[in-house]
Design a protein around this motif. Sequence first.
Motif, PDB file in Angstrom:
ATOM      1  N   ASP A  40       0.852  -1.182   0.000  1.00 26.00           N
ATOM      2  CA  ASP A  40       0.000   0.000   0.000  1.00 26.00           C
ATOM      3  C   ASP A  40       0.892   1.236   0.000  1.00 26.00           C
ATOM      4  OD1 ASP A  40      -1.718   2.083   0.436  1.00 26.00           O
ATOM      5  OD2 ASP A  40      -2.609   1.281   2.274  1.00 26.00           O
ATOM      6  N   PRO A  41       0.901   2.003  -1.084  1.00 28.12           N
ATOM      7  CA  PRO A  41       1.808   3.148  -1.167  1.00 28.12           C
ATOM      8  C   PRO A  41       1.505   4.232  -0.132  1.00 28.12           C
ATOM      9  CG  PRO A  41       0.231   3.209  -2.966  1.00 28.12           C
ATOM     10  CD  PRO A  41       0.048   1.885  -2.292  1.00 28.12           C
ATOM     11  N   GLU A  42       0.306   4.209   0.454  1.00 26.00           N
ATOM     12  CA  GLU A  42      -0.080   5.219   1.440  1.00 26.00           C
ATOM     13  C   GLU A  42       0.274   4.804   2.868  1.00 26.00           C
ATOM     14  OE1 GLU A  42      -1.164   8.084   0.317  1.00 26.00           O
ATOM     15  OE2 GLU A  42      -1.061   7.248  -1.712  1.00 26.00           O
ATOM     16  N   ASP A  43       0.791   3.603   3.054  1.00 25.60           N
ATOM     17  CA  ASP A  43       1.127   3.112   4.385  1.00 25.60           C
ATOM     18  C   ASP A  43       2.524   3.570   4.781  1.00 25.60           C
ATOM     19  OD1 ASP A  43       1.599   1.763   6.726  1.00 25.60           O
ATOM     20  OD2 ASP A  43       1.519  -0.245   5.848  1.00 25.60           O
ATOM     21  N   PRO A  44       2.658   4.436   5.782  1.00 24.24           N
ATOM     22  CA  PRO A  44       3.990   4.936   6.155  1.00 24.24           C
ATOM     23  C   PRO A  44       4.892   3.858   6.758  1.00 24.24           C
ATOM     24  CG  PRO A  44       2.351   5.661   7.748  1.00 24.24           C
ATOM     25  CD  PRO A  44       1.596   5.032   6.609  1.00 24.24           C
ATOM     26  N   GLN A  45       4.301   2.744   7.179  1.00 25.76           N
ATOM     27  CA  GLN A  45       5.071   1.654   7.779  1.00 25.76           C
ATOM     28  C   GLN A  45       5.303   0.503   6.812  1.00 25.76           C
ATOM     29  OE1 GLN A  45       6.320   2.038  10.902  1.00 25.76           O
ATOM     30  NE2 GLN A  45       5.399   4.081  10.785  1.00 25.76           N
ATOM     31  N   ARG A  46       5.071   0.726   5.540  1.00 26.57           N
ATOM     32  CA  ARG A  46       5.062  -0.399   4.609  1.00 26.57           C
ATOM     33  C   ARG A  46       6.415  -1.112   4.497  1.00 26.57           C
ATOM     34  NH1 ARG A  46       6.978  -0.390  -0.285  1.00 26.57           N
ATOM     35  NH2 ARG A  46       7.973   1.463  -1.151  1.00 26.57           N
TER      36      ARG A  46
END
Length: 237
Positions: A40-46
């Motif tokens: 998920d490109p919007e997940d800061p913890q990806r």
Amino acid sequence: MARILLAPGFWLGAWAWDRVAAELRSRGDEVEALTLPGQDPEDPQRLTATLETQARAIVEHASASADAVVLVVHSGAAASGYMATDLAPERFSRVIYADTAPMPDGFVLNPALGEAVEFPLADTWEEVEAAGNSLAGLDEAMLARFRERAVPVPAGVAGQPVRLSDSPARLKIPTTVICCSFPSSLIAQFRDAEEVPALVQELRLLDAEYVDLPTGHWPMWSKPLELAELIHEAAGR
């Protein structure tokens, strides 16, 4: 009606299954397409995602249903998908591998990753194909969408080994292998060879059925109607 989870391969999110998911729903199936942790490109913890966190996410989605589910995995998602079936085999009524295969304990998807924190889509399509990923059946619009939406795979997914237990329970789950860029006849040759390649080692242990769908490595785009039909048929067995 079957409850089906769709897990896409490297660089992809749930969006990759849009046409296949719609076709399955039109046949009466209950379908959930997954964006695995790290994609998920919007997940800061990806970038903290690992194969284990992906596997546990698949189990969590499978456990949301009272009944066991059909898991469909494509390409690199076979690693975390197979780990999920090892963690909770009772949650899966069937596993379907789309142009991929279950991976043995210790297998690393990209052993050349080194110290990199993520594994991006290659800069050119020639490099993608040189790595063994057929683009057959994909037009320019499909490739452009792929390029635009591709998300690099975290190192904890691409560069870490598959970990499996000694339990044989996962081997008893009914299994279907949909053969696209490699025909089933070639996979059979690899499976029965004296020295078995890592990618087919687990297939020797499974009582799997093999179905051919001649196309490239991304059948959800090149032949979505045909792929949906094969998934629907297998899910109903």
